[in-house]
Design a protein around this motif. Sequence first.
Motif, PDB file in Angstrom:
ATOM      1  N   ALA A 272      85.733  35.608  28.274  1.00  0.00           N
ATOM      2  CA  ALA A 272      85.158  34.331  28.980  1.00  0.00           C
ATOM      3  C   ALA A 272      85.606  33.170  28.087  1.00  0.00           C
ATOM      4  O   ALA A 272      85.255  31.911  28.295  1.00  0.00           O
ATOM      5  N   ASN A 279      81.143  27.446  31.428  1.00  0.00           N
ATOM      6  CA  ASN A 279      81.229  28.527  32.513  1.00  0.00           C
ATOM      7  C   ASN A 279      82.463  29.421  32.255  1.00  0.00           C
ATOM      8  O   ASN A 279      82.778  30.252  33.027  1.00  0.00           O
ATOM      9  N   GLY A 280      83.213  29.348  30.976  1.00  0.00           N
ATOM     10  CA  GLY A 280      84.085  30.140  30.707  1.00  0.00           C
ATOM     11  C   GLY A 280      85.393  29.930  31.255  1.00  0.00           C
ATOM     12  O   GLY A 280      85.618  28.938  31.914  1.00  0.00           O
ATOM     13  N   ALA A 284      87.897  34.178  34.293  1.00  0.00           N
ATOM     14  CA  ALA A 284      86.493  34.778  34.224  1.00  0.00           C
ATOM     15  C   ALA A 284      85.356  33.916  34.825  1.00  0.00           C
ATOM     16  O   ALA A 284      84.497  34.160  35.414  1.00  0.00           O
ATOM     17  N   ASN A 285      85.833  32.370  34.904  1.00  0.00           N
ATOM     18  CA  ASN A 285      84.749  31.430  35.721  1.00  0.00           C
ATOM     19  C   ASN A 285      84.909  31.792  37.148  1.00  0.00           C
ATOM     20  O   ASN A 285      84.184  31.057  37.873  1.00  0.00           O
ATOM     21  N   SER A 295      82.566  38.449  33.741  1.00  0.00           N
ATOM     22  CA  SER A 295      83.072  37.716  32.747  1.00  0.00           C
ATOM     23  C   SER A 295      82.217  38.192  31.434  1.00  0.00           C
ATOM     24  O   SER A 295      81.210  38.461  31.435  1.00  0.00           O
ATOM     25  N   GLY A 297      81.249  37.574  27.491  1.00  0.00           N
ATOM     26  CA  GLY A 297      80.934  36.927  26.281  1.00  0.00           C
ATOM     27  C   GLY A 297      80.889  37.588  25.115  1.00  0.00           C
ATOM     28  O   GLY A 297      81.245  39.048  25.238  1.00  0.00           O
ATOM     29  N   ILE A 314      78.227  34.290  32.369  1.00  0.00           N
ATOM     30  CA  ILE A 314      78.563  35.311  31.533  1.00  0.00           C
ATOM     31  C   ILE A 314      77.889  36.496  32.527  1.00  0.00           C
ATOM     32  O   ILE A 314      76.675  36.470  32.814  1.00  0.00           O
ATOM     33  N   THR A 397      86.373  37.015  22.541  1.00  0.00           N
ATOM     34  CA  THR A 397      85.851  37.672  23.839  1.00  0.00           C
ATOM     35  C   THR A 397      86.795  38.552  24.099  1.00  0.00           C
ATOM     36  O   THR A 397      86.755  39.388  25.095  1.00  0.00           O
ATOM     37  N   SER A 401      85.834  41.975  25.643  1.00  0.00           N
ATOM     38  CA  SER A 401      86.102  42.471  27.173  1.00  0.00           C
ATOM     39  C   SER A 401      86.762  43.572  27.343  1.00  0.00           C
ATOM     40  O   SER A 401      86.470  44.350  27.970  1.00  0.00           O
TER      41      SER A 401
END
Length: 458
Positions: A272, A279-280, A284-285, A295, A297, A314, A397, A401
Amino acid sequence: MTTGREDYPDYDALWHLVSMGVRTPDHKPNGWAYGRKDKRRTRVAIIDTSVAVKHPNLAPAINKDLALDLFTAPLGCFAYRAPDAKLGDLGLCTDTHVAEGLPGITEILTRLIDRTSHGSRAWPERLQPCVGEEFSNHGTAIAGLVGARPARVKAVRPVDDEGDAEIPLPYVGVDPHCEIVPISTNFDPDPEVLIVAFLYADLIDADVVLLPRNIPDPARTVPEIAGREIGGVSLAEATAPAATTPEEARLWAELAELIVNVSLKRPVVCAAGNAGEENGIYPANLASDHNGIISVGAMNAKGYLAGFSASQNITVMGPSGDAEVFDRTQVRLDTRRHDYDPIGVPEPNENHKYSHYDVISTDVPGIHGYSDSPYASREPEQGLREFGSYFCSFGGTSAASALVAGYLSLGFSAGALGARSDGLEAKSWLLRHCAMVADGDESYAYPAWGGTCSFPDR
């Protein structure tokens, strides 16, 4: 007046696995075992840099026959095959429908299927693959968090005076039963490379797709600016690194649709972002309730949002290291740092939220990687000369992820998640197997195998 003493307590290098409930505190599987009914290995496609495939903890996990290097050429190079080798049947699922309604991508898919067909050259003529160890820092760390295996390596002098001892490397990723297919890419603002990467992940029928990075789409990297103008010029266009042609703009738009289409068939796990982006980062957004994009975080070892992490839109948080913050919204400093000075630090602050715990992962052995070697030459072909450079501190992240992708992979490998689950089903399973962790007024989903999670630096 500095007060930091640099007296950092030791911590468990695998705390992130214990935190998610995947491993018990003594590092045993926490109530799971391999249990896929179809008996195949869960396949994780990692779209990132290349991977140090000879790392002892990674070598058994990497599918070198399918590994594709897109840094070299737009349609890729099978870098771990002989340069004059011809491809056999790769077992690709060429009846895919992810490109339907996307004319530019349909044309690329046709070329990719031809490129990967029986009898094609492993390497494009006159081109060398770009998968050297000097390129492989990030991908090696990512792969280790997903699926590293414990290993034993024979020592070579000067590590051991006897010269014949075996050195244990007791490192393990979230899912040590999975198979990793590296799809290595460059970072040029070119949509075709990423289109090929996602098409190939679909063709090889990956169970999980991991993208621990952003995509430099000039209109979607920071989507908030797309509809704004300055002096009659689109802000997105004005800040783009290079002018975008109509054809490129169309391919960028089709890529966004392709990622969503792929995510409907299998989960697509995305970092993210590390700058608190609203909103990343892209893609991811794109995550929503209507697709399989996840997404991710980052949460530190105290159970607080990491200082760098995006916090909006997220899907889940994953374990990661932390970062100091000193801005108008938050002050979070490492009071143990050797030059920490309390003078000028405002009250109140959130220093108590800072955690010095890092995530530890696999690194390129020897002189390359995040942790280098005390020896100027590369590691020997056989045996272990020193082990410090084999592992590194990793975070962001990206790390979070990778751990979430490994968690999903473990769901498949342990039989907890149905072998043919699509992206929405896998995403739903993930959210059902999370605990809600509060940080101030906000609560975040955090992986919790068996229903419980823990934070060792509380």
